[in-house]
Write a protein that holds these residues in place. Sequence first.
Motif, PDB file in Angstrom:
ATOM      1  N   LEU A  19       0.883  -1.146  -0.225  1.00  0.00           N
ATOM      2  CA  LEU A  19       0.054  -0.690   0.030  1.00  0.00           C
ATOM      3  C   LEU A  19       0.915   1.623  -0.666  1.00  0.00           C
ATOM      4  O   LEU A  19       1.709   1.303   0.787  1.00  0.00           O
ATOM      5  CB  LEU A  19      -1.262   0.043   0.715  1.00  0.00           C
ATOM      6  CG  LEU A  19      -1.730  -1.492   1.490  1.00  0.00           C
ATOM      7  CD1 LEU A  19      -2.905  -1.018   2.415  1.00  0.00           C
ATOM      8  CD2 LEU A  19      -2.595  -1.613   0.114  1.00  0.00           C
ATOM      9  N   TRP A  20       0.748   1.906  -0.601  1.00  0.00           N
ATOM     10  CA  TRP A  20       1.230   3.264  -1.307  1.00  0.00           C
ATOM     11  C   TRP A  20       0.411   4.621  -1.124  1.00  0.00           C
ATOM     12  O   TRP A  20      -0.499   4.483  -1.663  1.00  0.00           O
ATOM     13  CB  TRP A  20       2.235   3.767  -2.361  1.00  0.00           C
ATOM     14  CG  TRP A  20       3.092   2.200  -1.981  1.00  0.00           C
ATOM     15  CD1 TRP A  20       3.047   0.618  -2.981  1.00  0.00           C
ATOM     16  CD2 TRP A  20       4.364   2.388  -1.904  1.00  0.00           C
ATOM     17  NE1 TRP A  20       4.222   0.151  -2.665  1.00  0.00           N
ATOM     18  CE2 TRP A  20       5.643   1.424  -2.319  1.00  0.00           C
ATOM     19  CE3 TRP A  20       5.486   3.985  -1.619  1.00  0.00           C
ATOM     20  CZ2 TRP A  20       6.358   0.819  -2.150  1.00  0.00           C
ATOM     21  CZ3 TRP A  20       6.517   3.585  -1.076  1.00  0.00           C
ATOM     22  CH2 TRP A  20       7.559   2.092  -1.388  1.00  0.00           C
ATOM     23  N   GLN A  21       0.291   5.689  -0.027  1.00  0.00           N
ATOM     24  CA  GLN A  21      -0.063   6.577   0.323  1.00  0.00           C
ATOM     25  C   GLN A  21       0.224   7.974  -0.554  1.00  0.00           C
ATOM     26  O   GLN A  21       1.641   8.458  -0.807  1.00  0.00           O
ATOM     27  CB  GLN A  21      -0.692   7.006   1.064  1.00  0.00           C
ATOM     28  CG  GLN A  21      -1.362   8.066   1.426  1.00  0.00           C
ATOM     29  CD  GLN A  21      -1.520   8.744   2.544  1.00  0.00           C
ATOM     30  OE1 GLN A  21      -0.954   8.409   3.934  1.00  0.00           O
ATOM     31  NE2 GLN A  21      -2.574   9.951   2.735  1.00  0.00           N
ATOM     32  N   ILE A  22      -0.440   8.337  -2.069  1.00  0.00           N
ATOM     33  CA  ILE A  22      -0.037   9.567  -2.333  1.00  0.00           C
ATOM     34  C   ILE A  22       0.605  11.319  -1.534  1.00  0.00           C
ATOM     35  O   ILE A  22      -0.861  11.862  -0.716  1.00  0.00           O
ATOM     36  CB  ILE A  22      -1.147  10.352  -4.099  1.00  0.00           C
ATOM     37  CG1 ILE A  22      -0.362   8.817  -4.809  1.00  0.00           C
ATOM     38  CG2 ILE A  22       0.436  11.339  -4.495  1.00  0.00           C
ATOM     39  CD1 ILE A  22      -1.439   9.640  -5.599  1.00  0.00           C
ATOM     40  N   LEU A  23       1.267  11.004  -1.429  1.00  0.00           N
ATOM     41  CA  LEU A  23       1.842  12.383  -0.712  1.00  0.00           C
ATOM     42  C   LEU A  23       1.364  14.184  -1.590  1.00  0.00           C
ATOM     43  O   LEU A  23       1.350  14.666  -1.796  1.00  0.00           O
ATOM     44  CB  LEU A  23       3.376  12.999   0.241  1.00  0.00           C
ATOM     45  CG  LEU A  23       3.183  11.056   1.132  1.00  0.00           C
ATOM     46  CD1 LEU A  23       4.895  11.665   1.676  1.00  0.00           C
ATOM     47  CD2 LEU A  23       2.473  11.642   2.082  1.00  0.00           C
ATOM     48  N   GLU A  24       2.447  13.810  -2.760  1.00  0.00           N
ATOM     49  CA  GLU A  24       1.904  14.586  -4.257  1.00  0.00           C
ATOM     50  C   GLU A  24       1.962  14.332  -5.307  1.00  0.00           C
ATOM     51  O   GLU A  24       2.560  13.449  -5.648  1.00  0.00           O
ATOM     52  CB  GLU A  24       3.212  15.805  -3.886  1.00  0.00           C
ATOM     53  CG  GLU A  24       3.621  15.928  -1.982  1.00  0.00           C
ATOM     54  CD  GLU A  24       4.977  17.028  -2.478  1.00  0.00           C
ATOM     55  OE1 GLU A  24       5.720  17.769  -3.284  1.00  0.00           O
ATOM     56  OE2 GLU A  24       5.575  17.606  -1.159  1.00  0.00           O
ATOM     57  N   PHE A  25       1.363  15.130  -5.701  1.00  0.00           N
ATOM     58  CA  PHE A  25       1.679  14.850  -7.490  1.00  0.00           C
ATOM     59  C   PHE A  25       1.657  16.012  -8.187  1.00  0.00           C
ATOM     60  O   PHE A  25       0.941  17.021  -7.986  1.00  0.00           O
ATOM     61  CB  PHE A  25       0.001  13.337  -7.678  1.00  0.00           C
ATOM     62  CG  PHE A  25      -1.082  14.166  -7.503  1.00  0.00           C
ATOM     63  CD1 PHE A  25      -1.729  14.657  -8.783  1.00  0.00           C
ATOM     64  CD2 PHE A  25      -1.706  14.677  -6.460  1.00  0.00           C
ATOM     65  CE1 PHE A  25      -2.962  15.615  -8.949  1.00  0.00           C
ATOM     66  CE2 PHE A  25      -2.877  15.535  -6.802  1.00  0.00           C
ATOM     67  CZ  PHE A  25      -3.545  15.689  -8.191  1.00  0.00           C
ATOM     68  N   GLN A  26       2.286  15.403  -9.678  1.00  0.00           N
ATOM     69  CA  GLN A  26       1.816  16.649 -10.490  1.00  0.00           C
ATOM     70  C   GLN A  26       1.752  16.352 -12.125  1.00  0.00           C
ATOM     71  O   GLN A  26       3.179  15.730 -12.634  1.00  0.00           O
ATOM     72  CB  GLN A  26       3.210  17.422 -10.547  1.00  0.00           C
ATOM     73  CG  GLN A  26       3.750  18.640 -11.157  1.00  0.00           C
ATOM     74  CD  GLN A  26       4.878  19.563 -11.632  1.00  0.00           C
ATOM     75  OE1 GLN A  26       6.059  18.778 -10.608  1.00  0.00           O
ATOM     76  NE2 GLN A  26       4.937  21.056 -11.672  1.00  0.00           N
TER      77      GLN A  26
END
Length: 187
Positions: A19-26
Amino acid sequence: MASTADFKNGLVLNIDGQLWQILEFQHVKPGKGPAFVRTKMKNVLSGKIVDKTWNAGVKVETATVDRRDMTYLYNDGSDYVFMDGDTFDQISISPETLGDGARFLLENMTVQVSTHEGKPLSVELPVTVELEVTQTDPGLQGDRSTGGTKPATLETGTEVQVPLFINTGDKLKIDSRDGSYLGRVNS
């Protein structure tokens, strides 16, 4: 399944069984070549942070994470026991899952517990907690060799650095993320 267009901060993805949580995206749309999405993701269990680039439009499996407000009841010696205020279900959470937040946990404190398929993933304390000083040395006027701070033991047993004017019995506002002193609470 979610597309890269559905990415948002806090979304939890299931990648290769982890499981990976998105902290930032662009979203990046260069002048030449296809668009892509840059993300900074945190492994929910280990806390490891990685950067990953996705081609635009790629489908990714999402994970269902249930976030609930729960009340901390007690420590049974090895685990911490929390109760859901709506259903009165109790769950035990290991110190490893709770992490550094255990230093500021008081009985009857409401926290946010994240679970996936019934397994606790993380515990989020309020950003600030109010704790009483149980022991600290009296501050001496003119003693500035330590930068104007002294150690104080809080009611949870945690030691933090506080200004010299703080006395035993004072109620303090503490940042639960890093344990820093934020101010005194007027009773």
